[in-house]
Motif scaffolding. Structure first.
Motif, short mmCIF file in Angstrom:
data_model
loop_
_atom_site.label_atom_id
_atom_site.label_comp_id
_atom_site.label_asym_id
_atom_site.label_seq_id
_atom_site.Cartn_x
_atom_site.Cartn_y
_atom_site.Cartn_z
N VAL A 165 10.42 -0.37 6.16
CA VAL A 165 11.19 0.86 5.96
C VAL A 165 10.27 2.07 5.91
CG1 VAL A 165 12.60 2.14 4.31
CG2 VAL A 165 13.17 -0.23 4.87
N PHE A 166 9.16 1.97 5.17
CA PHE A 166 8.27 3.13 5.05
C PHE A 166 7.08 3.06 5.99
CE2 PHE A 166 7.14 0.19 1.57
CZ PHE A 166 5.78 0.01 1.79
N MET A 167 6.89 1.93 6.67
CA MET A 167 5.83 1.83 7.67
C MET A 167 6.31 2.26 9.05
SD MET A 167 3.13 0.87 6.03
CE MET A 167 2.01 0.28 7.28
N GLY A 168 7.61 2.49 9.21
CA GLY A 168 8.14 3.02 10.45
C GLY A 168 8.68 1.99 11.41
N GLY A 169 8.68 0.70 11.01
CA GLY A 169 9.13 -0.34 11.93
C GLY A 169 10.60 -0.69 11.84
N GLU A 170 11.23 -0.33 10.71
CA GLU A 170 12.66 -0.58 10.47
C GLU A 170 12.99 -2.05 10.25
OE1 GLU A 170 14.53 1.88 9.82
OE2 GLU A 170 13.16 3.44 10.51
N SER A 171 12.39 -2.95 11.05
CA SER A 171 12.67 -4.39 10.92
C SER A 171 11.42 -5.18 11.27
CB SER A 171 13.83 -4.82 11.84
OG SER A 171 13.43 -4.69 13.19
N THR A 172 11.45 -6.50 10.96
CA THR A 172 10.34 -7.38 11.30
C THR A 172 10.91 -8.69 11.86
OG1 THR A 172 10.25 -8.51 9.15
CG2 THR A 172 8.99 -6.46 9.37
N PRO A 173 10.10 -9.48 12.58
CA PRO A 173 10.60 -10.76 13.09
C PRO A 173 10.65 -11.86 12.04
CG PRO A 173 8.32 -10.44 13.74
CD PRO A 173 8.75 -9.17 13.07
N SER A 174 10.25 -11.56 10.81
CA SER A 174 10.24 -12.56 9.75
C SER A 174 11.56 -12.56 8.99
CB SER A 174 9.07 -12.32 8.79
OG SER A 174 9.11 -11.02 8.28
N GLN A 175 11.71 -13.56 8.12
CA GLN A 175 12.91 -13.75 7.32
C GLN A 175 12.51 -13.75 5.85
OE1 GLN A 175 14.50 -17.76 7.36
NE2 GLN A 175 16.60 -17.03 7.33
N ALA A 176 13.35 -13.20 4.98
CA ALA A 176 13.06 -13.16 3.55
C ALA A 176 14.10 -13.98 2.79
CB ALA A 176 13.07 -11.72 3.04
#
Length: 225
Positions: free
Chosen positions: A70-81
């Motif tokens: 969110v604050f790094m500018g990517g909005e999403s990642t390919p990982s799961q939480a």
């Protein structure tokens, strides 16, 4: 670690929620609507392969925040939480977090320092998974989990541990039995109690110490800013 003035602005915006065991906080590729600050729960960051197999790349607990994209500018990642230990967390709308990140230097420094510590944990986990035994990986995982919990007890099935470590459940059973035979842990009906932490630390690899030292160093450095 935040100045009181920043706390006064941010804390009223937080919403307390309960995260049950196994809850999916983020799905792979999903844009985050919230960031989460675990209080007494633990969330695992997993990478999911096309065949459904998973492997944990980091854990987040009371020391950190879920949703750095969110604050790094990517909005999403390919990982799961996924929640690996149930408990409470606080969440903040993603848009509000971005605004506070841009407006509050103290909050920005803390979040970036934490991100550096998280990158260290991810890198060390990759090294550990490649070069160390399952016994050592299990000890590392137990220690990282204990650091984020208020007690020496974990509620965790062998199947979930196997998914975290990316191995078969039988492999976890054998590794856990060795630790239990040594008197380091007690495992019964999905509950793990660490009886001898120094022994678990002794049987772990150097990866746990590297991650803890870097996390502690960056936390101490952030306090001086």
């Amino acid at each position: 670690m935040l100045p009181q003035a920043v706390k006064d602005r941010v804390f009223p915006l937080l919403q307390e929620i309960r995260l049950p065991l196994g809850t999916e906080v983020y799905a792979s590729g999903q844009n985050a609507k919230y960031v989460y600050f675990p209080a007494d729960c633990i969330v695992s960051i997993l990478y999911v392969l096309l065949d459904g197999h998973t492997a944990e790349i980091s854990v987040v607990g009371k020391e950190g925040v879920m949703g750095i994209a969110v604050f790094m500018g990517g909005e999403s990642t390919p990982s799961q939480a996924i929640v690996q230990s149930a408990g409470l967390a606080y969440r903040l709308p993603a848009a509000e977090l971005r605004r506070q990140f841009n407006d509050e230097p103290a909050l920005r420094v803390l979040l970036l320092r934490y991100t550096q510590a998280l990158i260290t944990q991810m890198a060390q986990t990759a090294v550990c998974n490649r070069h160390h035994t399952i016994d050592q990986q299990l000890c590392r995982w137990l220690l990282l989990s204990l650091d984020r919990l208020p007690s020496n007890r974990l509620t965790m099935t062998q199947e979930l541990i196997a998914n975290m470590l990316g191995v078969r459940r039988e492999t976890v059973t054998e590794a856990a039995r060795k630790l239990q035979d040594l008197g380091a842990i007690r495992y019964k009906r999905g509950r793990i109690t660490v009886l001898d932490r120094p022994l678990v630390e002794k049987r772990s690899c150097e990866c746990y110490a590297v991650v803890k030292q870097e996390t502690d160093r960056l936390a101490a450095y952030a306090k001086t800013l």
